[in-house]
Design an enzyme around this catalytic site. Structure first.
Site, mmCIF file in Angstrom:
data_model
loop_
_atom_site.group_PDB
_atom_site.id
_atom_site.type_symbol
_atom_site.label_atom_id
_atom_site.label_comp_id
_atom_site.label_asym_id
_atom_site.label_seq_id
_atom_site.Cartn_x
_atom_site.Cartn_y
_atom_site.Cartn_z
ATOM 1 N N HIS A 81 0.383 -1.339 0.511
ATOM 2 C CA HIS A 81 0.238 0.074 0.165
ATOM 3 C C HIS A 81 1.169 1.421 -0.023
ATOM 4 C CE1 HIS A 81 -3.558 -2.546 1.988
ATOM 5 N NE2 HIS A 81 -3.022 -3.098 1.165
ATOM 6 N N HIS A 240 -9.302 -2.186 -5.344
ATOM 7 C CA HIS A 240 -8.001 -2.645 -3.888
ATOM 8 C C HIS A 240 -7.020 -2.970 -4.991
ATOM 9 C CE1 HIS A 240 -6.056 -2.230 -0.352
ATOM 10 N NE2 HIS A 240 -5.801 -3.858 -0.396
ATOM 11 N N ASP A 244 -2.943 -3.359 -5.044
ATOM 12 C CA ASP A 244 -1.871 -4.129 -5.071
ATOM 13 C C ASP A 244 -0.996 -3.929 -6.319
ATOM 14 O OD1 ASP A 244 -2.548 -4.559 -2.323
ATOM 15 O OD2 ASP A 244 -4.188 -6.174 -2.409
ATOM 16 N N HIS A 267 -0.914 -11.018 -4.851
ATOM 17 C CA HIS A 267 0.848 -10.942 -4.819
ATOM 18 C C HIS A 267 0.998 -11.790 -5.608
ATOM 19 C CE1 HIS A 267 -0.589 -7.939 -2.437
ATOM 20 N NE2 HIS A 267 -1.140 -8.893 -1.767
#
Length: 300
Positions: A81, A240, A244, A267
């Site tokens: 973030h 969101h 990321d 991720h």
């Protein structure tokens, strides 16, 4: 095509604090200006000697539901973030001092970092920002998930995410894409928060993780939608995930010019793409240096 730009740092230091989602520990973060070519340097002020680690894909370590980097004792968790905010605001060089291993969860978005950086201002530095212009399509896959990088004709990078589930559940399928400019990111992407399903939240609590995090601290979806909360955007979850993606690809350490799309990725897949882009940038730089050397030798 957008021309390359000078490097940037912040004009003054800024600070923020909060509790880590995973460690539940209070942590303070101070972001300071840094010279040209510093990059983003993370420093552990709570450890002897204040060990540091560059926020770079070469230091990335795999972790569940977050992005971590480590170099020796200097370990940092959930940095995506912060990295998204720095990259989108075109802040290339800064020193980030942290008195713990995990950055604060705050409200689960990048907005608190954006707000802090806005108070610090921006300085144009006397060094060119390295950039990688994507000139071919690169696609990486993991099962039914994939991520791609492709040329973008406008010269302004585009980031997008497609959130698709195998079966209907608490979170509806959704997608989002945006041209990554400081204004667009700050307004439309930075406020998008971390999200989980109610079953995921209960599983984390059962493992003793994030027990201090309430349903008001992040988006927890039950059968009827967010529990004790409301969404900031209809497609906040996809936004969101796009956030990321920006933060994870920021670990390449240079400006990326291309169209980056993730389909059901996370991720780990983002990290694989960051490594692939870093390798491509190294190859491109090597070819450029060889070309310049050949031209100089020929001229001589």
């Amino acid at each position: 095509m957008k021309l390359s730009r000078n490097q940037h740092s912040i004009a003054s230091s800024c600070r923020l604090s909060g509790r880590g989602y995973w460690t539940a520990k209070e942590v303070e973060v101070a972001i300071h200006p840094a010279p040209v070519n510093t990059g983003v340097l993370l420093v552990r002020t709570d450890l002897p000697g204040h060990p540091s680690c560059p926020a770079h894909v070469s230091q990335r370590t795999d972790a569940q539901l977050r992005t971590n980097v480590a170099q020796g004792d200097a370990k940092f968790e959930m940095i995506e973030h912060l990295m998204a905010a720095l990259y989108a605001m075109e802040i290339d060089n800064c020193i980030v001092e942290i008195n713990g291993c995990e950055l604060p969860g705050l409200d689960g978005s990048s907005k608190p970092f954006i707000d802090a950086l806005a108070t610090a201002g921006l300085v144009i530095q006397a060094g060119e920002r390295r950039r990688l212009v994507i000139d071919q399509v690169i696609t990486l896959r993991e099962g039914s998930s994939w991520i791609s990088a492709a040329p973008v004709p406008t010269g302004v990078s585009h980031f997008g995410y497609q959130l698709v589930f195998d079966q209907e559940g608490e979170i509806p399928n959704q997608c989002y894409g945006f041209a990554c400019t400081p204004t667009r990111f700050s307004r439309d992407v930075a406020p998008a928060r971390t999200f989980v399903t109610e079953s995921q939240a209960k599983a984390l609590h059962a493992r003793g993780v994030a027990q201090h995090v309430s349903y008001e601290d992040l988006l927890v979806f039950g059968d009827d939608g967010p529990i004790d909360n409301t969404t900031r955007f209809k497609n906040e979850c996809a936004r969101h995930k796009a956030l990321d993606l920006v933060g994870d690809l920021a670990l390449v350490g240079i400006e990326l010019v291309g169209k980056f799309i993730s389909y059901r990725g996370g991720h780990r897949l983002n990290g694989r793409m960051a490594q692939a882009l870093h390798d491509l940038a190294v190859q491109s730089q090597s070819r450029s240096q060889v070309g310049c050397f050949s031209e100089r030798r020929h001229a001589a």
